[in-house]
Write a protein that holds these residues in place. Structure first.
Motif, short mmCIF file in Angstrom:
data_model
loop_
_atom_site.label_atom_id
_atom_site.label_comp_id
_atom_site.label_asym_id
_atom_site.label_seq_id
_atom_site.Cartn_x
_atom_site.Cartn_y
_atom_site.Cartn_z
N GLY A 147 0.77 -1.14 0.08
CA GLY A 147 -0.09 0.07 0.10
C GLY A 147 0.79 1.30 0.13
O GLY A 147 0.31 2.58 -0.11
N ASP A 148 2.03 1.27 0.12
CA ASP A 148 2.88 2.52 0.17
C ASP A 148 3.36 2.77 -1.21
O ASP A 148 3.43 2.19 -2.06
N VAL A 149 3.47 4.06 -1.25
CA VAL A 149 3.74 4.83 -2.71
C VAL A 149 4.99 5.59 -2.43
O VAL A 149 5.29 6.22 -1.51
N PHE A 150 6.02 5.57 -3.47
CA PHE A 150 7.29 6.29 -3.46
C PHE A 150 7.38 6.68 -5.07
O PHE A 150 7.05 6.17 -6.14
N VAL A 151 8.02 8.19 -5.22
CA VAL A 151 8.20 8.66 -6.44
C VAL A 151 9.80 8.75 -6.61
O VAL A 151 10.56 9.07 -5.86
N PHE A 152 9.92 8.30 -8.00
CA PHE A 152 11.53 8.57 -8.43
C PHE A 152 11.47 9.65 -9.45
O PHE A 152 10.96 9.38 -10.63
N PRO A 153 12.24 10.76 -9.17
CA PRO A 153 12.00 11.91 -10.04
C PRO A 153 12.53 11.66 -11.36
O PRO A 153 13.42 10.87 -11.27
N PHE A 154 11.97 12.56 -12.29
CA PHE A 154 12.62 12.39 -13.62
C PHE A 154 14.38 12.25 -13.85
O PHE A 154 14.92 13.11 -13.31
N GLY A 155 14.70 11.10 -14.26
CA GLY A 155 16.13 10.95 -14.83
C GLY A 155 16.92 10.48 -13.69
O GLY A 155 18.03 10.33 -13.99
N MET A 156 16.31 10.35 -12.43
CA MET A 156 17.23 9.81 -11.50
C MET A 156 17.48 8.45 -11.46
O MET A 156 16.74 7.66 -11.67
N ILE A 157 18.55 7.78 -11.03
CA ILE A 157 18.94 6.54 -11.14
C ILE A 157 18.31 5.96 -9.68
O ILE A 157 18.28 6.70 -8.70
N HIS A 158 17.65 4.93 -9.92
CA HIS A 158 16.80 4.54 -9.02
C HIS A 158 16.89 2.71 -8.95
O HIS A 158 17.19 2.08 -9.96
#
Length: 223
Positions: A147-158
């Motif tokens: 149920g958790d949500v996380f965002v990876f910003p544009f162009g970032m290594i993840h």
């Protein structure tokens, strides 16, 4: 969980609208279902549009199958971009299902054309991204549960790593119909033709034998 998925989709729509002018163009029609037959329509954003009179509900439907995690990474990304789902053409969004075996890894990578919102559907993941040189390459990382949500910003290594004893599943929502993916290790050490060992030796400040060893590895692509 339903609320988290809904939030993820809302965030994706907001991201898609904010990036539309700079990347995926805004549509000028209700829909533009992509087709390969040049006789059926006009060329829009990399695809030909199906005649609207021939469009059916099935053109906006896609079923995502469970991914096979029996591979060296223990993970499988099932992409649902415009290439797999032509109904996404001109809409500026896409998604992917990510399956993880216990301790399975979705290795460090970037999406050159999209921000990503990740929603955990099952299991426990350690996720993170690394900021640019401008922000001292800071690592932002967190343990996510169902149920958790996380965002990876544009162009970032993840990346994402399943730290549970059971399988895990996540939904990736992306702000482009064709976000692309560059897996860092595979791109650097498995490029065709290979990057010069002189370049990599100096870049990573290691012996050439280490670079030679890394370039000989079979870099598995889980996409």
């Amino acid at each position: 969980m339903k609320g988290s998925v809904f939030f993820s989709l809302l965030a994706l729509l907001a991201l898609a609208s904010s990036f539309a002018s700079a990347y995926d163009p805004s549509p000028l029609q209700d829909f533009c279902v992509g087709v390969n037959d040049t006789k059926l329509g006009v060329f829009v954003n990399g695809k030909f549009c199906k005649d609207p009179k021939l469009v059916k509900a099935d053109d906006f439907f896609f079923h995502i199958m469970e991914g096979n995690t029996s591979n060296p990474l223990g993970s499988q990304v099932t992409q649902v971009s415009v290439n797999e789902f032509p109904g996404l053409n001109t809409l500026g969004i896409s998604l992917a299902r990510i399956d993880y075996a216990p301790y399975g890894l979705n290795p460090p990578h970037i999406h050159p054309r999209a921000t990503e919102v990740l929603t955990v559907l099952e299991g426990t993941l350690i996720v993170g991204f690394v900021a640019s040189n401008q922000n001292d390459n800071r690592l932002f990382t967190k343990v996510l549960n169902k149920g958790d949500v996380f965002v990876f910003p544009f162009g970032m290594i993840h990346f994402q790593l399943n730290v549970g004893h059971d399988n895990a599943v996540a939904l990736s929502s992306l702000s482009s119909q064709n976000p692309g993916v560059i897996t860092i290790a595979k791109a650097v050490f498995g490029s065709t033709p290979p990057i010069s060992r002189d370049v990599l030796t100096k870049a990573f400040q290691v012996d050439q034998n280490i670079i030679a060893y890394l370039q000989k590895q079979q870099w598995y692509d889980n996409n």
